[in-house]
Design a protein around this motif. Sequence first.
Motif, PDB file in Angstrom:
ATOM      1  N   THR A  14      65.724  -8.319  10.287  1.00  0.00           N
ATOM      2  CA  THR A  14      64.704  -7.397   9.782  1.00  0.00           C
ATOM      3  C   THR A  14      65.092  -5.946  10.036  1.00  0.00           C
ATOM      4  O   THR A  14      64.719  -5.059   9.265  1.00  0.00           O
ATOM      5  CB  THR A  14      63.346  -7.691  10.430  1.00  0.00           C
ATOM      6  OG1 THR A  14      63.469  -7.599  11.859  1.00  0.00           O
ATOM      7  CG2 THR A  14      62.862  -9.077  10.044  1.00  0.00           C
ATOM      8  N   TYR A  15      65.840  -5.708  11.129  1.00  0.00           N
ATOM      9  CA  TYR A  15      66.282  -4.337  11.402  1.00  0.00           C
ATOM     10  C   TYR A  15      67.203  -3.853  10.290  1.00  0.00           C
ATOM     11  O   TYR A  15      67.096  -2.712   9.818  1.00  0.00           O
ATOM     12  CB  TYR A  15      67.000  -4.279  12.750  1.00  0.00           C
ATOM     13  CG  TYR A  15      67.751  -2.974  12.979  1.00  0.00           C
ATOM     14  CD1 TYR A  15      67.075  -1.768  13.106  1.00  0.00           C
ATOM     15  CD2 TYR A  15      69.146  -2.967  13.057  1.00  0.00           C
ATOM     16  CE1 TYR A  15      67.764  -0.573  13.307  1.00  0.00           C
ATOM     17  CE2 TYR A  15      69.835  -1.787  13.253  1.00  0.00           C
ATOM     18  CZ  TYR A  15      69.141  -0.591  13.386  1.00  0.00           C
ATOM     19  OH  TYR A  15      69.828   0.585  13.568  1.00  0.00           O
ATOM     20  N   LEU A  67      65.001   7.570  14.528  1.00  0.00           N
ATOM     21  CA  LEU A  67      64.726   6.285  15.179  1.00  0.00           C
ATOM     22  C   LEU A  67      65.826   5.288  14.888  1.00  0.00           C
ATOM     23  O   LEU A  67      66.268   4.551  15.787  1.00  0.00           O
ATOM     24  CB  LEU A  67      63.380   5.739  14.695  1.00  0.00           C
ATOM     25  CG  LEU A  67      62.974   4.369  15.245  1.00  0.00           C
ATOM     26  CD1 LEU A  67      62.903   4.403  16.764  1.00  0.00           C
ATOM     27  CD2 LEU A  67      61.646   3.913  14.633  1.00  0.00           C
ATOM     28  N   SER A  68      66.292   5.230  13.645  1.00  0.00           N
ATOM     29  CA  SER A  68      67.362   4.306  13.281  1.00  0.00           C
ATOM     30  C   SER A  68      68.632   4.590  14.076  1.00  0.00           C
ATOM     31  O   SER A  68      69.298   3.663  14.561  1.00  0.00           O
ATOM     32  CB  SER A  68      67.647   4.412  11.784  1.00  0.00           C
ATOM     33  OG  SER A  68      68.706   3.546  11.415  1.00  0.00           O
ATOM     34  N   THR A  86      72.346   3.282  18.580  1.00  0.00           N
ATOM     35  CA  THR A  86      73.045   3.712  19.798  1.00  0.00           C
ATOM     36  C   THR A  86      72.727   2.796  20.966  1.00  0.00           C
ATOM     37  O   THR A  86      73.619   2.402  21.730  1.00  0.00           O
ATOM     38  CB  THR A  86      72.657   5.164  20.141  1.00  0.00           C
ATOM     39  OG1 THR A  86      73.019   6.024  19.057  1.00  0.00           O
ATOM     40  CG2 THR A  86      73.375   5.619  21.404  1.00  0.00           C
ATOM     41  N   GLU A  87      71.459   2.439  21.113  1.00  0.00           N
ATOM     42  CA  GLU A  87      71.060   1.556  22.209  1.00  0.00           C
ATOM     43  C   GLU A  87      71.673   0.162  22.061  1.00  0.00           C
ATOM     44  O   GLU A  87      72.054  -0.471  23.057  1.00  0.00           O
ATOM     45  CB  GLU A  87      69.540   1.471  22.285  1.00  0.00           C
ATOM     46  CG  GLU A  87      68.878   2.754  22.761  1.00  0.00           C
ATOM     47  CD  GLU A  87      67.368   2.610  22.878  1.00  0.00           C
ATOM     48  OE1 GLU A  87      66.842   1.528  22.536  1.00  0.00           O
ATOM     49  OE2 GLU A  87      66.716   3.588  23.298  1.00  0.00           O
ATOM     50  N   ARG A 147      66.241   1.318   6.013  1.00  0.00           N
ATOM     51  CA  ARG A 147      65.960   2.449   5.124  1.00  0.00           C
ATOM     52  C   ARG A 147      64.542   2.981   5.322  1.00  0.00           C
ATOM     53  O   ARG A 147      64.261   4.153   5.046  1.00  0.00           O
ATOM     54  CB  ARG A 147      66.145   2.033   3.658  1.00  0.00           C
ATOM     55  CG  ARG A 147      67.591   1.693   3.295  1.00  0.00           C
ATOM     56  CD  ARG A 147      67.680   1.285   1.837  1.00  0.00           C
ATOM     57  NE  ARG A 147      69.048   0.963   1.451  1.00  0.00           N
ATOM     58  CZ  ARG A 147      69.393   0.552   0.228  1.00  0.00           C
ATOM     59  NH1 ARG A 147      68.456   0.412  -0.721  1.00  0.00           N
ATOM     60  NH2 ARG A 147      70.650   0.280  -0.053  1.00  0.00           N
ATOM     61  N   ASP A 148      63.624   2.104   5.784  1.00  0.00           N
ATOM     62  CA  ASP A 148      62.234   2.520   5.968  1.00  0.00           C
ATOM     63  C   ASP A 148      62.028   3.274   7.283  1.00  0.00           C
ATOM     64  O   ASP A 148      60.997   3.929   7.464  1.00  0.00           O
ATOM     65  CB  ASP A 148      61.305   1.297   5.948  1.00  0.00           C
ATOM     66  CG  ASP A 148      61.409   0.539   4.632  1.00  0.00           C
ATOM     67  OD1 ASP A 148      61.693   1.197   3.602  1.00  0.00           O
ATOM     68  OD2 ASP A 148      61.209  -0.692   4.631  1.00  0.00           O
TER      69      ASP A 148
END
Length: 295
Positions: free
Chosen positions: A92-93, A104-105, A110-111, A98-99
């Motif tokens: 789902t990620y 945040l993306s 990075t995390e 794109r949403d």
Amino acid sequence: MLTAGDIQFQPQAEKLWTITNSIVCMVAGDLAVQTEIYQDVYREVGERIKSDPTHWQTVKSVGEIYVKYYFALRSKRAEAAILAPLGLSKETYIDRQRDLSPGLSSKIATELLNFSMPEVGVIIAGRDELGLHLYVVENGEITCRDRVGFAAIGAGYWHANSQLMFAGHTAGTSGQRALTTVFAAKKRAEVAPGVGTATDMFMIGPNLGSYFTVDETIVENLGNLYRKYTEQSEALFTKHEGEVNEYIKSITQPATSPVQTITEPADGKSPTDGSENRGVPAETGPKDESKDSKT
């Protein structure tokens, strides 16, 4: 000594995990992580053997399978720690990327990339149709140690490596000498915190399917011989230290007490007539006018 989270203990259990009768894993680091990876590695190698029993699994392939499941577990844990709290999964990620806002993306990506796993390492040793091999996997990175001839992982690896290098151990070292050297390397490593006193040993080769553990009686006798060796080494070092101390005394202490003298300057002037007199101690106390100052 086994590590589980922030707990270290030394149970009556081996840290040798047999994959086949010619390939063995020696593990270090977090036990929970190692157990999950081992179960998957053992299952896949078993399936490969069942499908083609005449084909001997290579040591390298077992190392590559270990790496695969290490990263699979890392990805699974990262998903649970980072994506699940946001109501996302890996699938789902990707679909909803794109949403999401660019900030945040980018932060999530990075995390995920920097997600930290507990430290783990494994030595994979064995015999296949190509010969005897030694591989090390540490935190997902695999290296071949065939040419080096030895490998060490875990808390005391520096001490063990030093002993093996000092002994000149190579891939061509005889079995008898290797047994002695490897045991000594393990005992040297016990000075490091987290290294237990129990020792498990095994041998593989020269033929395929020739894995067997070294009997506890042999390990115990090796321990007795090692203690005898260390006692003799300490006694010899003490004797050598005494000889070195005597030598140092002989070169730092003069044979007789030094005598202080005053020399007459080349121009015939007295050291007390105001001329420069480098290197001669200044006179102290009252001057005796009855004596020749040049004496």
